[in-house]
Motif scaffolding. Structure first.
Motif, PDB file in Angstrom:
ATOM      1  N   GLY A  56       0.787  -1.243   0.000  1.00 33.01           N
ATOM      2  CA  GLY A  56       0.000   0.000   0.000  1.00 33.01           C
ATOM      3  C   GLY A  56       0.808   1.277   0.000  1.00 33.01           C
ATOM      4  O   GLY A  56       0.373   2.274   0.565  1.00 33.01           O
ATOM      5  N   THR A  57       1.960   1.286  -0.647  1.00 35.54           N
ATOM      6  CA  THR A  57       2.704   2.540  -0.720  1.00 35.54           C
ATOM      7  C   THR A  57       2.008   3.482  -1.704  1.00 35.54           C
ATOM      8  O   THR A  57       1.283   3.050  -2.593  1.00 35.54           O
ATOM      9  CB  THR A  57       4.140   2.317  -1.219  1.00 35.54           C
ATOM     10  N   PHE A  58       2.243   4.789  -1.518  1.00 39.74           N
ATOM     11  CA  PHE A  58       1.757   5.768  -2.494  1.00 39.74           C
ATOM     12  C   PHE A  58       2.786   5.818  -3.608  1.00 39.74           C
ATOM     13  O   PHE A  58       3.767   6.556  -3.536  1.00 39.74           O
ATOM     14  CB  PHE A  58       1.591   7.140  -1.830  1.00 39.74           C
ATOM     15  N   ALA A  59       2.550   5.009  -4.638  1.00 41.14           N
ATOM     16  CA  ALA A  59       3.591   4.735  -5.626  1.00 41.14           C
ATOM     17  C   ALA A  59       4.066   5.994  -6.349  1.00 41.14           C
ATOM     18  O   ALA A  59       5.236   6.115  -6.683  1.00 41.14           O
ATOM     19  CB  ALA A  59       3.083   3.714  -6.637  1.00 41.14           C
ATOM     20  N   GLU A  60       3.144   6.951  -6.566  1.00 38.59           N
ATOM     21  CA  GLU A  60       3.531   8.103  -7.371  1.00 38.59           C
ATOM     22  C   GLU A  60       4.161   9.216  -6.533  1.00 38.59           C
ATOM     23  O   GLU A  60       4.638  10.207  -7.069  1.00 38.59           O
ATOM     24  CB  GLU A  60       2.308   8.649  -8.119  1.00 38.59           C
ATOM     25  N   LEU A  61       4.161   9.056  -5.218  1.00 35.36           N
ATOM     26  CA  LEU A  61       4.757  10.078  -4.357  1.00 35.36           C
ATOM     27  C   LEU A  61       6.165   9.641  -3.942  1.00 35.36           C
ATOM     28  O   LEU A  61       6.523   8.471  -4.064  1.00 35.36           O
ATOM     29  CB  LEU A  61       3.886  10.303  -3.115  1.00 35.36           C
TER      30      LEU A  61
ATOM     31  N   GLU B 280       7.534  11.929   1.015  1.00 35.12           N
ATOM     32  CA  GLU B 280       6.107  12.256   1.107  1.00 35.12           C
ATOM     33  C   GLU B 280       5.324  11.102   1.723  1.00 35.12           C
ATOM     34  O   GLU B 280       4.392  11.315   2.504  1.00 35.12           O
ATOM     35  CB  GLU B 280       5.560  12.607  -0.284  1.00 35.12           C
TER      36      GLU B 280
ATOM     37  N   ARG C 201       5.879  11.400   5.378  1.00 32.23           N
ATOM     38  CA  ARG C 201       5.111  12.508   5.951  1.00 32.23           C
ATOM     39  C   ARG C 201       3.642  12.140   6.080  1.00 32.23           C
ATOM     40  O   ARG C 201       2.983  12.471   7.061  1.00 32.23           O
ATOM     41  CB  ARG C 201       5.247  13.754   5.061  1.00 32.23           C
ATOM     42  N   LEU C 202       3.130  11.415   5.081  1.00 27.29           N
ATOM     43  CA  LEU C 202       1.730  10.998   5.132  1.00 27.29           C
ATOM     44  C   LEU C 202       1.503  10.043   6.304  1.00 27.29           C
ATOM     45  O   LEU C 202       0.449  10.066   6.939  1.00 27.29           O
ATOM     46  CB  LEU C 202       1.328  10.337   3.818  1.00 27.29           C
TER      47      LEU C 202
ATOM     48  N   ILE D 146       0.685  12.053   9.217  1.00 32.42           N
ATOM     49  CA  ILE D 146      -0.125  13.225   8.888  1.00 32.42           C
ATOM     50  C   ILE D 146      -1.137  13.579   9.977  1.00 32.42           C
ATOM     51  O   ILE D 146      -1.615  14.704  10.050  1.00 32.42           O
ATOM     52  CB  ILE D 146      -0.824  13.024   7.519  1.00 32.42           C
TER      53      ILE D 146
ATOM     54  N   GLN E 263      10.718   8.334  -6.255  1.00 33.26           N
ATOM     55  CA  GLN E 263       9.312   7.929  -6.316  1.00 33.26           C
ATOM     56  C   GLN E 263       9.175   6.537  -5.705  1.00 33.26           C
ATOM     57  O   GLN E 263       9.945   5.637  -6.042  1.00 33.26           O
ATOM     58  CB  GLN E 263       8.887   7.881  -7.792  1.00 33.26           C
TER      59      GLN E 263
ATOM     60  N   GLY F  61       7.201   4.161  -6.126  1.00 31.62           N
ATOM     61  CA  GLY F  61       6.940   3.077  -7.064  1.00 31.62           C
ATOM     62  C   GLY F  61       8.196   2.515  -7.707  1.00 31.62           C
ATOM     63  O   GLY F  61       8.175   1.423  -8.271  1.00 31.62           O
TER      64      GLY F  61
ATOM     65  N   ARG G  51       6.510   3.898   7.353  1.00 31.81           N
ATOM     66  CA  ARG G  51       5.352   4.795   7.274  1.00 31.81           C
ATOM     67  C   ARG G  51       4.380   4.492   8.405  1.00 31.81           C
ATOM     68  O   ARG G  51       3.818   5.388   9.031  1.00 31.81           O
ATOM     69  CB  ARG G  51       4.641   4.659   5.934  1.00 31.81           C
TER      70      ARG G  51
ATOM     71  N   LEU H 201       3.064   6.880  12.441  1.00 24.42           N
ATOM     72  CA  LEU H 201       1.800   7.118  13.145  1.00 24.42           C
ATOM     73  C   LEU H 201       2.035   7.144  14.653  1.00 24.42           C
ATOM     74  O   LEU H 201       1.176   7.575  15.405  1.00 24.42           O
ATOM     75  CB  LEU H 201       0.820   5.997  12.764  1.00 24.42           C
TER      76      LEU H 201
END
Lengths: 323, 289, 259
Positions: free
Chosen positions: C97-102, C106, C109-110, C113, C142, C144, C158, C162
């Motif tokens: 579940g990584t934010f592939a395009e970030l 980032e 940081r998410l 958040i 990136q 991804g 990540r 939290l």
């Protein structure tokens, strides 16, 4: 499913009654009413055409008004410039629209969901301008469009032209709807729906998705094109501004109201898109659009299978009770 | 030569407007994954709101800002109360909802404001640029569009909210798993898109007159612009808009004639979709598994 | 089979009782009891389709559930995922579940958040990247474009951002080279000790999971069929035969596929 429902023995008398009523209708109503019902029948063919593509095959088209326009213009030009009799234009229109639809279906193969909707929507937006283009004016009559003469009943039959047109259109309705019903009931229909629901599974099951999708596009364009031709014959007039993108949107309204993936709902959908403006335009010109918008939202939200499914449900409930 | 230059400058000015509408489309696409077919009609509606405010005596600048704010709230409400219900609906349902919005906005605008064309003011109409090459309003359009792009870029790059919105566009489930309230972010995206559309409407109305159908043609160019640039790329939307604007003007003036200008957009849409669906700047994510 | 006969314990961090979960109308969990002590490491074992992933998704409120889930004494069942996460449950989902395009930064940081203190978030990034020096080099890249192992590391760090009390990990070894798997499991052990984060790990590789965990649960078609300390489970004939690959007698259960 709905078609089988209609064909069950319990509903056979009903179907026969409806057919008789449809055939005899012009004898009991005024010419003007016949003319109005004729228009509904024409739209029903167009709505069915769009439903074949969008409802059954899952290819969303927001530009079927363009195929309607194509059919109308081909028929009008054949009659006006080549002197072809009105009844002989239909097969030509069918062939032309099938081929054009098939060709349009080729790039459409590569467009998933949204993008096909977007491309067809763009087509709908550009249609009136294309029809007005000066290079085509020699045939299309430009902004003025083409005026045609009203066909006379054949063999010197003594009947009004409106009645004759009603039966002429009804004949096409019967042929086209029976063909569609038979096509969708069989293995071809299963394949068409399988491509919509489970494209990968369909492909693995040996269905040639591409061939089916382009063919359905062709058939769909053919149905809507024939409706366009009939509309030109019935109204004796074609002009670019009758084929704005709103026409395409109205066809989609017809599909949603009648029921996505329902053959017979097309009549309900067509009646809706023709009768509502007639009634609501007395209130205001804007009332039609607002009513369409609200009905669309409500149906999609609460009755995503369309009004026809509601009618069927009531019919089933009514016939079950005595048992 | 002067004529050619003039066409290019004109093209850039209209292109800037297409770019702004395309930006709104991209914004919507990025937050919800959908192409909003009603974006143009929403912009038209916002422009009528601005016209009403100005007619009530509000100064242009204030009316401009108030309209942007109203559109923002309106867009958010639309998402919360309408689109929200169709979050998991099949694509056809979502498209039908957009079509319903299209018809609805068009009809309500006609009902409230009538079909008569209205003049929409430009704040710079009294200024002269001192050259026949470019009018004051064209310069204004360019400046506003440029400022908006910078603002949006800064918003997405440097603010926490912008980062959240990009995260939701990228992976909604993971966004929830880091504690982002996804549904509010989506509503925010809608609000933002509606405001951007409002700006576009107010920029174009002085050129076309205000009328319920003013956006239908422009929407087609905006589609072409958004697709050409890459439907998920804000800078792409701007480049796409400028290219489409110039192409439309030059081809219209020298090649196909004014009557086929819209077909240019149609051809761009189809060609891009078929041959380069990600557009010029659309991102192709490299994924290794 | 030992039915769940736990007595309530004040130190339970997570206590699920009679948990049922549904995909649409189809039930996927049939009344599961599961308990994690504060600072505990629990392995959730079972074959494909037994309901392991479902269990994690149920805890996070990603699917419809019935029953009770208490987290640190508070009933959380029926809460929105966003609110459950904010209480301190971090989920490293299957597929990472990584934010592939970030970018990596980032993504991190998410992860933090929900905490408004930006200075502390920056410190956290430095602190947690100490576990994963490799990610530090790729901070502007990136996500991804990272390798599978690096993405798993990113997903774990990540989740750490939290500052969770409980971390749910869905097959952290999936698709990774054996050495990378060992490295990640060692880091998880350190995280548990140094950051005092409790762990609930779903694993196909039972041996590896029981090595790390102090407790284990065995899930079969949506029901807990066995639970106990890792030592007990490792000694259990049934577990040995079906999940640890000993061929004592003829296996009745479907073979597990070692990760």
């Amino acid at each position: 499913m709905q078609s089988q429902m209609i064909k069950t023995s319990s509903s056979r008398p009903l179907v026969a009654a409806v057919c008789m009523l449809a055939i005899l209708l012009p004898l009991f109503v005024s010419d003007f009413r016949s003319f109005q019902v004729t228009q509904i029948l024409v739209y029903a063919i167009a709505v069915l055409g769009l439903n074949l593509l969008t409802g059954y095959n899952g290819q969303i088209s927001l530009g079927h008004g363009a195929f309607f326009a194509l059919g109308a213009y081909v028929a009008a030009i054949l009659m006006d410039k080549a002197g072809v009799p009105y009844w002989a234009t239909i097969p030509v229109v069918a062939a032309v629209c099938f081929v054009v639809g098939f060709i349009f279906g080729l790039p459409a193969l590569r467009l998933a969901g949204h993008y096909l909707a977007l491309a067809t929507f763009s087509l709908a937006l550009a249609t009136p301008q294309l029809l007005k283009h000066p290079a085509l004016e020699k045939w299309t009559g430009g902004v003025q469009g083409i005026f045609l003469s009203k066909p006379q009943p054949p063999f010197g039959l003594a009947m009004s032209q409106d009645r004759w047109l009603y039966w002429f259109v009804l004949l096409h309705v019967v042929v086209l709807f029976v063909c569609a019903a038979n096509l969708l009931r069989g293995p071809v229909g299963r394949a068409i729906r399988a491509i919509r629901d489970q494209p990968l599974a369909a492909e693995t099951a040996g269905i040639d998705n591409s061939r089916f999708k382009t063919t359905v596009f062709g058939i769909s364009a053919m149905y809507t094109g024939i409706a366009g031709a009939l509309s030109a014959i019935v109204l004796q007039f074609v002009s670019p501004d009758s084929f704005t993108m709103f026409l395409s949107i109205y066809f989609l309204v017809g599909v949603v109201v009648g029921g996505v993936g329902s053959i017979w709902g097309a009549f309900l959908g067509a009646a809706f898109i023709l009768i509502v403006p007639n009634l609501s335009s007395e209130v205001s010109k804007s009332a039609t659009g607002m009513l369409y918008a609200m009905v669309l939202l409500l149906l999609i939200w609460r009755m995503p299978n369309g009004l026809w499914s509601g009618v069927l449900w009531m019919w089933r409930a009514a016939t079950r009770r005595p048992a | 030569m002067d004529q050619l230059l003039h066409q290019v400058v004109n093209g850039l000015a209209t292109g800037a407007i297409y770019a702004v509408i395309a930006l709104a489309l991209v914004m919507n696409f990025n937050s919800t994954g959908h192409i909003n077919f009603a974006q143009g009609e929403m912009a038209m509606f916002s422009t009528y709101v601005a016209w009403t405010l100005i007619a009530m005596g509000m100064p242009y600048g204030v009316a401009f800002l108030v309209t942007v704010a109203i559109s923002f709230v309106g867009g958010m409400l639309l998402e919360r109360f309408v689109l929200h219900r169709f979050r998991n609906a099949p694509l056809l349902s979502v498209v039908v909802v957009f079509i319903a919005l299209f018809l609805g906005f068009n009809a309500v605008a006609g009902w409230i404001w009538g079909p008569v064309l209205k003049d929409f003011p430009s704040p710079v109409s009294s200024y002269k640029t001192g050259t026949s090459l470019v009018g004051a309003h064209e310069l204004f359009v360019g400046a506003v569009a440029g400022a908006m792009l910078l603002l949006l870029y800064g918003f997405f790059r440097f603010t926490t909210l912008g980062l959240k919105m990009r995260a939701v566009a990228c992976n909604p489930t993971s966004s929830r798993l880091v504690g982002i309230r996804v549904s509010w972010t989506l509503a925010l995206g809608w609000g933002l898109a509606a405001s951007i559309g409002a700006v576009a409407g107010m920029l174009i109305a002085p050129l076309t007159f205000l009328d319920p159908h003013m956006m239908t043609g422009i929407l087609l160019y905006a589609f072409a612009a958004a697709l050409l640039g890459g439907v998920d790329s804000p800078p792409g939307a701007v480049i796409g808009g400028l290219v489409v604007g110039v192409a439309e003007n030059l081809l219209g003036a020298y090649v196909v004639g004014a009557e086929l200008k819209m077909s240019v957009a149609l051809v761009i849409v189809v060609l891009v979709l078929v041959y380069r669906p990600q557009g010029i700047l659309g991102r192709v994510t490299v994924r290794r598994v | 089979m030992s039915a769940s006969q736990q007595t309530a314990h004040p130190a339970a961090l997570l206590d699920a009782r009679g948990l049922r979960a549904y995909y649409g109308d189809a039930p996927a969990l049939h009344g599961v009891d599961l308990r994690i002590e504060v600072g505990g490491k629990v392995a959730l074992l079972g074959a494909n389709g037994a309901g392991k992933t479902t269990m994690l998704r149920a805890i996070c409120g990603l699917i419809r559930t019935q029953g009770e889930i208490a987290f640190a004494g508070q009933e959380i069942r029926g809460f929105a995922t966003e609110d459950i996460v904010r209480l301190g449950i971090a989920h490293v989902p299957e597929g990472r579940g990584t934010f592939a395009e970030l970018t990596v930064e980032e993504n991190l940081r998410l992860g933090g958040i929900i905490h408004s203190d930006k200075a502390r978030t920056r410190q956290d990034i430095d602190r947690f990247l100490r576990y994963f020096p490799r990610l530090k080099e790729r901070i502007r890249q990136q996500a991804g474009t990272l390798s599978g192992g690096e993405q798993q590391m990113l997903a774990i760090s990540r989740a750490l951002m939290l500052r969770p009390r409980l971390m749910l990990l869905d097959e952290p070894s999936f698709g990774l080279a054996p050495l990378m798997v060992l490295e990640i499991f060692q880091i998880l052990k350190r995280i548990n000790e140094e950051e005092r984060v409790s762990l609930l790990i779903v694993e196909q590789n039972a041996r590896l999971a029981l090595e790390l965990a102090d407790h284990g649960y065995l899930l079969e078609t949506g029901r807990i069929v066995l639970h106990g300390s890792s030592a007990e489970l490792k000694a259990n004939e049934e577990v040995q035969r079906a999940y640890l690959g000993y061929s004592g007698s003829k296996a009745r259960r479907p073979e597990s596929t070692p990760g």
